[in-house]
Enzyme design. Sequence first.
Site, PDB file in Angstrom:
ATOM      1  N   ASP A  35       0.855  -1.188   0.000  1.00  0.00           N
ATOM      2  CA  ASP A  35       0.000   0.000   0.000  1.00  0.00           C
ATOM      3  C   ASP A  35       0.890   1.237   0.000  1.00  0.00           C
ATOM      4  OD1 ASP A  35      -2.332   1.685   0.292  1.00  0.00           O
ATOM      5  OD2 ASP A  35      -3.324  -0.006   1.265  1.00  0.00           O
ATOM      6  N   TYR A  39     -13.587   5.714 -13.351  1.00  0.00           N
ATOM      7  CA  TYR A  39     -13.687   4.593 -12.407  1.00  0.00           C
ATOM      8  C   TYR A  39     -14.369   3.403 -13.072  1.00  0.00           C
ATOM      9  CZ  TYR A  39     -14.560   1.881  -8.218  1.00  0.00           C
ATOM     10  OH  TYR A  39     -14.596   0.868  -7.287  1.00  0.00           O
ATOM     11  N   VAL A  99     -20.086  -0.147  -0.533  1.00  0.00           N
ATOM     12  CA  VAL A  99     -19.741  -0.521   0.836  1.00  0.00           C
ATOM     13  C   VAL A  99     -20.048   0.652   1.768  1.00  0.00           C
ATOM     14  CG1 VAL A  99     -17.887  -1.250   2.378  1.00  0.00           C
ATOM     15  CG2 VAL A  99     -17.938  -2.075   0.007  1.00  0.00           C
ATOM     16  N   ALA A 100     -20.781   0.388   2.825  1.00  0.00           N
ATOM     17  CA  ALA A 100     -21.152   1.431   3.785  1.00  0.00           C
ATOM     18  C   ALA A 100     -19.917   1.977   4.462  1.00  0.00           C
ATOM     19  CB  ALA A 100     -22.120   0.864   4.820  1.00  0.00           C
TER      20      ALA A 100
END
Length: 267
Positions: free
Chosen positions: A43, A179, A211-212
């Site tokens: 990352d 995207y 996704v919340a």
Amino acid sequence: MRNIKELVDLTGRTAMITGGAGHIGQAFCDALAEAGADIAVLDMDADRVEDTAVRVAEEWSVRTLGLTLDLADEATLVTMPGEVAEALGSLDILINCAAFVGTSKLTGWGVPLEEQSVATWRAALETNLTAPFALTQAAIPFLRRTGHGSVVNIGSTYGVVGPDMSLYDDTKMGNPAAYGASKGGLIQLTRYLATVLAPDIRVNAISPGGVARGQDPKFVERYVARTPMGRMATEEDMKGALLFLASDLSAYVTGQNLMVDGGWTAW
């Protein structure tokens, strides 16, 4: 015939996860480590990479390796599979999870189409599509020698269907063309690689729904109303799909795009 516990067991295998310190990436690290895999976390944020690698090692008693990397740095990117294989003994599973989602300082992302910039478009495709291609290409010899190499690309529902822009009315959110285009390209790359790399390496995709994560309540209400399961996804919802595609549970599955979207694309 092996039992289910044997099919899902990843002991002795190594998984490399790009975006591994992110929300979904950490869930993937946990799922694979719980099944016994050693984990390489890739990352951009050095602190989060190190924290994730240390936490996963302590929690699941596996070996981990944290690597800080900008996926746009191709020269460094293509050395990662060899570095992981040397440090952890093999490279059996590659998860291309990292994605450009407009969190950089580039402009022209979550804005109306007429205002979306070519520079940001290029940056999105570089991270979301070109980097998975280059990384998978570099990983081929390592994945091939294991006898059970598996690549899982993380797509999106917006790589399959177009956006309903009314979801974003009166919010600061948007849905940029780059995207969806990059994720659609990644899903097609999945099919290409699956046919070219078979039978030695399996290549599949997971396409999550929304996704919340603290989005504008107006958006959440509209999104949930359009979702058969009646809620947004959580990171936990992705773990089972990932483990299925990464392990021998799916030994005869390749070239597929598994929609984990609560039925969003079933309408």
